[in-house]
Design a protein around this motif. Structure first.
Motif: not given
Length: 255
Positions: A171-180, A230-237
């Protein structure tokens, strides 16, 4: 056969005698020597052993001395020289008295004597065949090295593909440029493989590495689609709040 005899009176008279070649004389077999001379055919059924000759062989800058039967052929001499020089009999050319000798010619009939000098050369066609074989082997070795280098690069890229696949599956989104970028690096290896001329075992290795590259690219294409979902994980404090300090201070007055 006609014989002439004289009698007691001194006169000559003729007497004819006939003998059978089959009863009184042995039939003589003849053979034609290489020089064109008709001679009595050599009988293999002899109790007298043929003497051995020491031949001096000149092969370029190398010198050999071999011992062979005087009734041996030049073809048999070549077989002996194979063990001495490592040169196959079919690749040898023997020259004696300025003439190339055929395999079926006998040493004694060619007047080869003890310590005679024989020149050994390599057949030009054999030299050409060996040169072609050396070039072919060098080409195969070069192809193996090139494919091996591509294989090591593909191994590194496969590890990166596995890392991206693991991240997306967690569930960790990867930068698209890394795949390309990774797809482009794999395609460069595919181009290198296409430029390698290979045959035999090297060709099989080339196909194997090509399939590995293709599989990695296909995997990345699928991961690219999955990565978008993949939905980015929002971190709240949670922040702790405090009461604000008083705005005015109370001063104590002294006389």
């Amino acid at each position: 056969m006609i014989k002439r005899k004289s009698n007691a009176r001194g006169k000559m008279h003729e007497s004819s005698t006939t003998t059978s070649s089959t009863s009184t004389e042995d039939e003589i077999d003849c053979e034609l020597r290489p020089g064109g001379m008709l001679v009595q055919k050599r009988s293999e059924k002899t109790d007298v052993p043929a003497p051995y000759l020491r031949l001096r062989i000149a092969f370029g800058a190398l010198r050999y001395e071999i011992s062979v039967n005087s009734r041996a052929t030049f073809g048999e001499v070549k077989k002996v020289l194979t063990g001495e020089t490592g040169l196959q009999a079919g690749d040898q050319v023997l020259i004696y008295r300025g003439k190339e000798r055929e395999n079926g010619e006998y040493l004694d009939m060619c007047r080869v004597k003890d310590r005679s000098k024989v020149i050994l050369t390599e057949d030009p066609a054999s030299i050409e065949r060996r040169f072609i074989e050396m070039r072919r082997n060098a080409k195969i070795q070069s192809a193996h090295r090139a494919i091996s280098n591509v294989s090591m690069e593909v191994d590194k890229l496969v590890e990166q593909v596995s890392a991206i696949e693991k991240s997306i599956s967690n569930g960790v989104k990867v930068p698209e440029v890394q795949i390309t970028t990774l797809i482009e690096m794999l395609m460069r290896q595919a181009i290198k493989l296409d430029s390698i001329s290979a045959e035999g075992d090297a060709s099989a290795q080339k196909k194997l590495q090509g399939k590995r590259v293709q599989k990695c690219v296909e995997t990345l294409d699928v991961l690219k689609i999955a990565n978008v979902k993949v939905q980015p994980v929002v971190v709240t404090t949670k922040w702790e709040t405090f009461d604000p300090p008083p705005s005015t201070a109370h001063w104590e007055i002294f006389d």
